[in-house]
Write a protein that holds these residues in place. Structure first.
Motif, short mmCIF file in Angstrom:
data_model
loop_
_atom_site.label_atom_id
_atom_site.label_comp_id
_atom_site.label_asym_id
_atom_site.label_seq_id
_atom_site.Cartn_x
_atom_site.Cartn_y
_atom_site.Cartn_z
N ARG A 290 0.84 -1.19 0.00
CA ARG A 290 0.00 0.00 0.00
C ARG A 290 0.88 1.24 0.00
O ARG A 290 2.07 1.19 0.31
N GLU A 291 0.26 2.36 -0.39
CA GLU A 291 0.96 3.64 -0.44
C GLU A 291 0.38 4.56 0.63
O GLU A 291 -0.82 4.61 0.85
N LEU A 292 1.29 5.32 1.28
CA LEU A 292 0.90 6.21 2.37
C LEU A 292 1.36 7.62 2.04
O LEU A 292 2.51 7.84 1.69
N ALA A 293 0.44 8.57 2.14
CA ALA A 293 0.78 9.97 1.89
C ALA A 293 1.62 10.52 3.04
O ALA A 293 1.41 10.17 4.20
N ALA A 294 2.56 11.38 2.71
CA ALA A 294 3.45 11.94 3.72
C ALA A 294 2.70 12.63 4.84
O ALA A 294 3.04 12.52 6.02
N ASP A 295 1.65 13.39 4.49
CA ASP A 295 0.91 14.14 5.50
C ASP A 295 0.20 13.23 6.51
O ASP A 295 -0.14 13.67 7.60
N ASP A 296 -0.03 11.98 6.12
CA ASP A 296 -0.75 11.05 7.00
C ASP A 296 0.18 10.06 7.69
O ASP A 296 -0.29 9.23 8.47
N PHE A 297 1.46 10.14 7.43
CA PHE A 297 2.38 9.09 7.89
C PHE A 297 2.87 9.29 9.31
O PHE A 297 2.86 8.37 10.12
N PHE A 298 3.30 10.49 9.65
CA PHE A 298 3.89 10.75 10.97
C PHE A 298 2.79 11.14 11.96
O PHE A 298 2.10 12.14 11.77
N LEU A 299 2.64 10.34 13.01
CA LEU A 299 1.54 10.53 13.96
C LEU A 299 1.97 11.18 15.26
O LEU A 299 1.29 12.05 15.78
N SER A 300 3.09 10.75 15.81
CA SER A 300 3.58 11.29 17.08
C SER A 300 5.02 10.82 17.26
O SER A 300 5.64 10.31 16.31
N VAL A 301 5.56 10.98 18.46
CA VAL A 301 6.93 10.56 18.73
C VAL A 301 7.07 9.05 18.48
O VAL A 301 6.38 8.25 19.12
#
Length: 289
Positions: A146-157
């Motif tokens: 699957r492909e993940l958009a950069a804006d949705d990838f990083f959630l927290s520490v």
């Protein structure tokens, strides 16, 4: 400190690595790529995996490839193979510059791009580049790719949208044809990690900024897009006045209370750094026009 004992596996393919993760799911398995994130956490006692799956030598997810309108960087590509790479320097210059800021020669000879991004340390240099360039992250798990958009990838520490049974396999960075890029950071005097780092990517239509990508690391608990600064630039010529306004807008929509607060800097100081280093990164980028 010596780590606890663990079983070590070095698979030859992503499929074999996924099988190992599934087989040893009850043993708290960990994926090893370059080792510069995982090994210190194990030695310090912050992590204690019963199984380590080393994907660092899988050829299929290593290397830089030009592919149409983007540049694909395999997850296990070493930093040293990105710095100075002709394709990266021409088409994704911000990635080349930020990668060159990581650690020292020894670190860059072992650390990997995918490991850096998957680890999601908010003070790492590459997450801001991933967001600013609108990169696409590729992941593979038991249910396929699957492909993940950069804006949705990083959630927290240290948290991303990767599933516990998935492996990051590569990143697609859009080519920068008519534009400029830059990366600026305030390094920690003790570690070299970014107290605040800002990645900039500007595309032009004539003398006007047609699209701005600006993101920061070190400021919050994750890499974050600086939408206020982007909006100040898009549709305008990047004059000194416009660049100054964009820098001041870097903190728009960001509560100072959300800023990282540690022994190195409190949230208020980081907010000042964020505006200052956004201005520095923009000035550097515009000077390259």
């Amino acid at each position: 400190m010596y780590p606890d004992s663990f079983d070590y596996y070095r698979p030859d393919s992503v499929e074999e690595a996924l099988e190992l993760l599934d087989e040893h799911a009850m043993d708290n398995p960990a994926v090893l790529s370059g080792g510069h994130s995982l090994v210190p956490t194990i030695k310090s006692g912050l992590a204690s995996p019963g199984v380590i799956v080393d994907i660092g030598e899988i050829d299929d997810i290593t290397g830089v490839e030009e592919n149409g309108d983007h540049v694909h960087v395999g997850a296990c590509t070493r930093y040293s193979d990105v710095v100075g790479d002709a394709i990266v320097e021409e088409h994704v210059p911000g990635l080349a510059e930020a990668t060159g800021e990581i650690g020292d020669t020894q670190v860059r000879n072992r650390g990997t791009v995918g490991g850096n991004i998957a680890h999601a340390d908010p003070a790492s240099d590459l997450p801001a580049v991933v967001v600013a360039t609108d990169a696409t992250i590729h992941a593979q798990g038991p249910d396929g790719s699957r492909e993940l958009a950069a804006d949705d990838f990083f959630l927290s520490v240290y948290m991303t949208s990767l599933g516990p049974d998935e492996i990051l396999t590569g990143i697609d960075f859009p080519k920068l044809d008519d534009g400029v890029a830059a990366y600026e950071k305030k390094p920690s005097p003790s570690s070299g990690y970014a107290m605040v780092g800002v990645a900039v990517r500007l595309e032009f239509d004539g003398d006007t900024v047609s699209k701005a990508g600006i993101a920061a690391n070190g400021a919050l608990d994750r890499a974050v897009r600086l939408e206020g600064a982007e909006q100040e630039l898009e549709g305008s010529e990047p004059t000194p006045a416009v660049v100054s306004a964009a820098a001041e807008a870097a903190t728009d929509g960001i509560d100072t209370d959300e800023m990282m607060d540690d022994i190195q800097a409190d949230g208020a100081y980081r907010a000042q750094l964020l505006e200052s280093y956004t201005g520095r990164a923009l000035e550097k980028a515009v000077d390259r026009r």
